[in-house]
Design a protein around this motif. Structure first.
Motif, PDB file in Angstrom:
ATOM      1  N   SER A 180      41.788  11.396-100.624  1.00  0.00           N
ATOM      2  CA  SER A 180      43.014  12.111-100.251  1.00  0.00           C
ATOM      3  C   SER A 180      43.203  13.377-101.080  1.00  0.00           C
ATOM      4  O   SER A 180      43.757  14.363-100.589  1.00  0.00           O
ATOM      5  CB  SER A 180      44.228  11.194-100.404  1.00  0.00           C
ATOM      6  OG  SER A 180      44.330  10.710-101.730  1.00  0.00           O
ATOM      7  N   VAL A 181      42.747  13.375-102.332  1.00  0.00           N
ATOM      8  CA  VAL A 181      42.855  14.576-103.163  1.00  0.00           C
ATOM      9  C   VAL A 181      42.073  15.724-102.524  1.00  0.00           C
ATOM     10  O   VAL A 181      42.504  16.878-102.524  1.00  0.00           O
ATOM     11  CB  VAL A 181      42.340  14.303-104.589  1.00  0.00           C
ATOM     12  CG1 VAL A 181      42.423  15.561-105.449  1.00  0.00           C
ATOM     13  CG2 VAL A 181      43.155  13.178-105.242  1.00  0.00           C
ATOM     14  N   GLY A 221      44.761   9.887 -86.227  1.00  0.00           N
ATOM     15  CA  GLY A 221      43.494  10.482 -86.646  1.00  0.00           C
ATOM     16  C   GLY A 221      43.521  11.040 -88.052  1.00  0.00           C
ATOM     17  O   GLY A 221      42.614  11.771 -88.454  1.00  0.00           O
ATOM     18  N   GLY A 222      44.540  10.695 -88.821  1.00  0.00           N
ATOM     19  CA  GLY A 222      44.667  11.240 -90.167  1.00  0.00           C
ATOM     20  C   GLY A 222      44.169  10.296 -91.234  1.00  0.00           C
ATOM     21  O   GLY A 222      43.667   9.207 -90.962  1.00  0.00           O
ATOM     22  N   GLN A 223      44.323  10.734 -92.489  1.00  0.00           N
ATOM     23  CA  GLN A 223      43.864   9.940 -93.617  1.00  0.00           C
ATOM     24  C   GLN A 223      44.727  10.252 -94.827  1.00  0.00           C
ATOM     25  O   GLN A 223      44.800  11.391 -95.267  1.00  0.00           O
ATOM     26  CB  GLN A 223      42.392  10.251 -93.924  1.00  0.00           C
ATOM     27  CG  GLN A 223      41.826   9.489 -95.109  1.00  0.00           C
ATOM     28  CD  GLN A 223      40.341   9.724 -95.286  1.00  0.00           C
ATOM     29  OE1 GLN A 223      39.541   9.380 -94.416  1.00  0.00           O
ATOM     30  NE2 GLN A 223      39.960  10.329 -96.392  1.00  0.00           N
ATOM     31  N   GLU A 224      45.403   9.233 -95.335  1.00  0.00           N
ATOM     32  CA  GLU A 224      46.184   9.357 -96.561  1.00  0.00           C
ATOM     33  C   GLU A 224      45.631   8.372 -97.581  1.00  0.00           C
ATOM     34  O   GLU A 224      44.863   7.470 -97.254  1.00  0.00           O
ATOM     35  CB  GLU A 224      47.661   9.049 -96.303  1.00  0.00           C
ATOM     36  CG  GLU A 224      48.338  10.035 -95.374  1.00  0.00           C
ATOM     37  CD  GLU A 224      49.782   9.660 -95.081  1.00  0.00           C
ATOM     38  OE1 GLU A 224      50.467  10.473 -94.452  1.00  0.00           O
ATOM     39  OE2 GLU A 224      50.217   8.560 -95.467  1.00  0.00           O
ATOM     40  N   LEU A 225      46.077   8.538 -98.831  1.00  0.00           N
ATOM     41  CA  LEU A 225      45.640   7.648 -99.905  1.00  0.00           C
ATOM     42  C   LEU A 225      44.107   7.603 -99.954  1.00  0.00           C
ATOM     43  O   LEU A 225      43.455   8.591 -99.718  1.00  0.00           O
ATOM     44  CB  LEU A 225      46.273   6.268 -99.743  1.00  0.00           C
ATOM     45  CG  LEU A 225      47.815   6.273 -99.736  1.00  0.00           C
ATOM     46  CD1 LEU A 225      48.362   4.870 -99.483  1.00  0.00           C
ATOM     47  CD2 LEU A 225      48.368   6.805-101.038  1.00  0.00           C
ATOM     48  N   VAL A 252      53.207  13.379-102.638  1.00  0.00           N
ATOM     49  CA  VAL A 252      53.278  14.394-103.694  1.00  0.00           C
ATOM     50  C   VAL A 252      52.390  14.036-104.874  1.00  0.00           C
ATOM     51  O   VAL A 252      51.903  14.934-105.580  1.00  0.00           O
ATOM     52  CB  VAL A 252      54.727  14.649-104.159  1.00  0.00           C
ATOM     53  CG1 VAL A 252      55.576  15.139-103.013  1.00  0.00           C
ATOM     54  CG2 VAL A 252      55.340  13.436-104.832  1.00  0.00           C
ATOM     55  N   ALA A 253      52.147  12.749-105.101  1.00  0.00           N
ATOM     56  CA  ALA A 253      51.228  12.369-106.179  1.00  0.00           C
ATOM     57  C   ALA A 253      49.870  13.017-105.966  1.00  0.00           C
ATOM     58  O   ALA A 253      49.234  13.494-106.912  1.00  0.00           O
ATOM     59  CB  ALA A 253      51.083  10.850-106.234  1.00  0.00           C
ATOM     60  N   VAL A 254      49.458  13.074-104.711  1.00  0.00           N
ATOM     61  CA  VAL A 254      48.130  13.587-104.390  1.00  0.00           C
ATOM     62  C   VAL A 254      48.097  15.107-104.467  1.00  0.00           C
ATOM     63  O   VAL A 254      47.205  15.699-105.080  1.00  0.00           O
ATOM     64  CB  VAL A 254      47.687  13.104-102.993  1.00  0.00           C
ATOM     65  CG1 VAL A 254      46.244  13.510-102.729  1.00  0.00           C
ATOM     66  CG2 VAL A 254      47.836  11.593-102.876  1.00  0.00           C
ATOM     67  N   ASN A 255      49.075  15.774-103.834  1.00  0.00           N
ATOM     68  CA  ASN A 255      49.016  17.245-103.847  1.00  0.00           C
ATOM     69  C   ASN A 255      49.219  17.804-105.254  1.00  0.00           C
ATOM     70  O   ASN A 255      48.619  18.809-105.628  1.00  0.00           O
ATOM     71  CB  ASN A 255      49.992  17.867-102.856  1.00  0.00           C
ATOM     72  CG  ASN A 255      51.457  17.688-103.189  1.00  0.00           C
ATOM     73  OD1 ASN A 255      52.141  16.892-102.572  1.00  0.00           O
ATOM     74  ND2 ASN A 255      51.982  18.421-104.160  1.00  0.00           N
TER      75      ASN A 255
END
Length: 679
Positions: free
Chosen positions: A491-492, A482-486, A166-169
């Motif tokens: 990530s933004v 296959g994803g990417q967080e942070l 949620v910090a990112v979204n």
């Protein structure tokens, strides 16, 4: 106790009991939850219609300050979450990672407001010249998606798992619906209650649902985003839902993987690296009782050292006291539930068909607590002496304190074994030899989202194998989803839509509020450095007086700085170089430019904040005449730290140094700190 949803602006009790949540250590009932009967279409629509517009009205800076305020608020409350965290089986150390690590992620993303600027859009990269005369250019602008982010989280990090998403979204300007695991959502609910009660977030920007979540993706649209953390099998099932594929909904998947730790051949028994390796593996096996998507599942060591590793690791694991984390001296808590305990046992039995048990017990062991009521498990160390033939180790994951020792002969074998995981979130190479680390990177990098090089120099401040950091990418290929967080701004961008914006430079400058090369400049009788922050307009320009370069300029600068590079001071050494004669220092050109554009009198400009970019594009020789265009490029207001602090902002200025032929000889972006005018 019935756990509640926070949906459509109010707390709502479920219509029935679907799941019962238990204390992982004592078996006591905590509460029940269910998403049965929820209208997910209405919930998502509320986020899009209420939360989305409110967030999109805010600039990146304002949203970043909102995150900072929320982080400070939760940090003051952090101690209240620890007793609840213990009920998930987490020790104090485990809880610190979940609670304070999550809050720290809020702080980290709040600070990124300085990079993203003071607008509601983000200009990504430099402009592209699309025409001969420069009257038609293009730039890439990123704007918030007009949907909702749905976060489906795993049971192991009820707080960090929510906050790191949620910090990112929220920073990007999108609302979220959080669906935590039905096993540990009581802890997530406790924090969400405090977030909502604070009034810091705009209404509709955060909603919480607790239970299975069946049907939550059925009304997703092309402007929405899904993030999933959990098992690879569940993730693939959700990603393949018709609504997701038909609407081309972005789906970010971070799945559990068979991560590996590799001991380099140079890290022989007795070396610092050997001891660090044993300590790191032990920590990763026992932290969160091994219930981490990043946990080390495969321990790959030189065959000559495997006995030493087995003995040393066994001694370390023997010092791990298992039990209720509320008991003094407990170093590893329970698994999250009895169901999880049974699954781990079943997976270990499958692995034992091709591996040997060399440490630990499945049933007969001591704990500081009630072994029958709690979901306890000892650390389990297996050994597979034929890892290329017996491949279950690379396919089956026991999501608990379970790891398998694997021998290798040469580094290429170690790389091949690591890659048999078919895609991992992270691996560690423990070595003091740069060539070993380099070859491992080249051989295994394509199959891993992150690689930690662990040795005596990195260890003192290393956050370890299993700690994803806000500024570093967290994700991996293949089995890892296959994803990417942070990963900071990376990530933004997941929650922003990229638009290739084309037009005249002046129009694009006005639209983006970032000066684009070739745009009209606004000359003023007032020097821009005499203007307060609010008074400066993008495109404000001063055209300076000119200066003719002399040999003395070059010689004096060389003597002053000590920069006596031959091209500046020795005309006899220029054969075979790009220079026709002694050339002025690039930094003299930049310094002289500052001398031409700086307003010497005291004014709103407080200081030179730095140099963002600089290029020297053409040699400057004695006899050439240079001048400067100084143009306001971008403005970013800063937060006032206290009542005595100046209200101020950062202004980025484009510095274009040109010669008598009007060709650019140097171009730079400088930053100044400028006072705001008191209202």
């Amino acid at each position: 106790m019935q756990l509640q949803h926070y949906i459509e602006g109010k707390w709502v009790s479920p219509s029935q009991e679907e799941f019962t949540q238990f204390d992982a250590s004592t078996g006591e009932v905590i509460g029940s939850c269910s998403t049965a009967g929820l209208d997910f279409g209405d919930i998502l629509a509320y986020a899009r219609k209420t939360g989305g517009p409110a967030l999109r009205k805010m600039s990146f800076r304002e949203r970043g300050l909102m995150l900072k305020q929320l982080a400070l608020h939760l940090n003051d409350l952090r101690k209240k979450y620890y007793p609840l965290s213990y009920q998930t089986g987490a020790t104090k150390g485990d809880s610190w990672v979940d609670i304070e690590g999550g809050i720290g992620t809020l702080f980290a993303y709040a600070s990124m407001r300085r990079q993203l600027g003071d607008q509601r859009w983000y200009v990504d990269g430099e402009a592209a010249r699309l025409s001969t005369e420069g009257t038609f250019i293009g730039t890439h602008v990123m704007v918030p998606r007009q949907g909702v982010a749905v976060h489906i989280n795993a049971f192991n990090f009820p707080i960090w798992g929510m906050l790191e998403k949620v910090a990112v979204n929220l920073l990007a300007g999108m609302p979220a619906v959080v669906k935590p695991s039905e096993v540990t959502s009581f802890l997530t609910e406790a924090m969400v209650r405090d977030i909502i009660a604070s009034g810091i977030l705009p209404e509709g920007s955060l909603q919480l649902v607790q239970g299975s979540g069946v049907g939550i993706l059925d009304t997703m649209g092309s402007q929405d985003v899904v993030t999933f953390t959990g098992s690879a099998a569940t993730g693939r099932k959700l990603k393949g839902l018709p609504q997701i594929t038909n609407e081309a909904v972005p789906f970010n998947m971070e799945a559990d993987s068979l991560n590996a730790a590799i001991l380099g051949k140079d890290a022989a028994p007795g070396t610092e690296e050997f001891n660090l390796f044993i300590k790191e593996v032990r920590r990763e096996m026992t932290t969160k009782a091994g219930q981490k998507c990043t946990a080390i599942r495969r321990i790959i060591v030189p065959e000559a050292y495997i006995e030493d590793v087995q003995i040393a690791l066994g001694k370390q694991l023997a010092g791990t006291t298992v039990g209720d984390p509320r008991n003094e001296g407990v170093r590893m808590g329970a698994l999250v539930s009895k169901k999880q305990q049974q699954v781990v046992k079943e997976r270990v039995q499958q692995l034992l068909q091709s591996s040997d048990l060399v440490y630990g017990q499945l049933d007969d062991f001591e704990v500081l607590g009630d072994r029958d009521k709690g979901a306890y498990c000892t650390p389990i160390l297996l050994r597979n002496d034929h890892p290329f033939e017996h491949t279950a180790t690379h396919d089956i994951e026991a999501f608990g304190p379970v790891s398998t020792l694997l021998p290798y002969r040469e580094l290429d074998d170690a790389i091949a074994l690591a890659n048999l995981g078919k895609g991992s979130l992270v691996s560690t190479i423990c070595t003091y030899d740069a060539h070993t680390a380099q070859e491992y990177l080249l051989g295994a990098g394509a199959q891993h989202g992150r690689i930690l090089i662990l040795n005596r120099e990195s260890a003192p401040e290393s956050t370890g194998h299993g700690s994803p950091m806000p500024l570093m990418n967290h994700g991996g290929p293949g089995r890892a989803g296959g994803g990417q967080e942070l990963g900071g701004i990376r990530s933004v961008k997941h929650y922003l839509q990229t638009v290739a914006l084309q037009g005249h430079p002046t129009m694009l400058t006005q639209v983006t509020q970032q000066y684009q090369p070739g745009a009209a400049r606004k000359e003023s009788d007032i020097h821009p450095f005499r203007k307060y922050f609010q008074e400066i307009e993008i495109g404000d320009t001063i055209t300076t007086a000119k200066h003719t370069v002399t040999d003395g300029d070059i010689g004096n600068f060389a003597n002053l700085t000590g920069d006596r590079f031959y091209a500046h001071v020795d005309a006899t050494s220029l054969e075979g170089t790009p220079f026709e004669q002694r050339v002025a220092h690039g930094y003299w050109v930049l310094s002289k430019a500052a001398g031409l554009f700086v307003e010497p009198r005291k004014g709103p400009v407080l200081l030179n904040y730095g140099l963002e970019s600089c290029r020297f594009t053409k040699p400057v020789y004695p006899g050439m005449t240079i001048g400067v265009y100084l143009t306001a490029k971008e403005k970013i207001e800063q937060q006032q730290r206290d009542d005595e602090d100046y209200r101020k902002g950062i202004v980025k200025w484009l510095v274009e140094v040109y010669d008598e032929t009007n060709e650019t000889v140097a171009i730079a972006t400088i930053l100044t700190m400028v006072k705001l005018k008191e209202e």
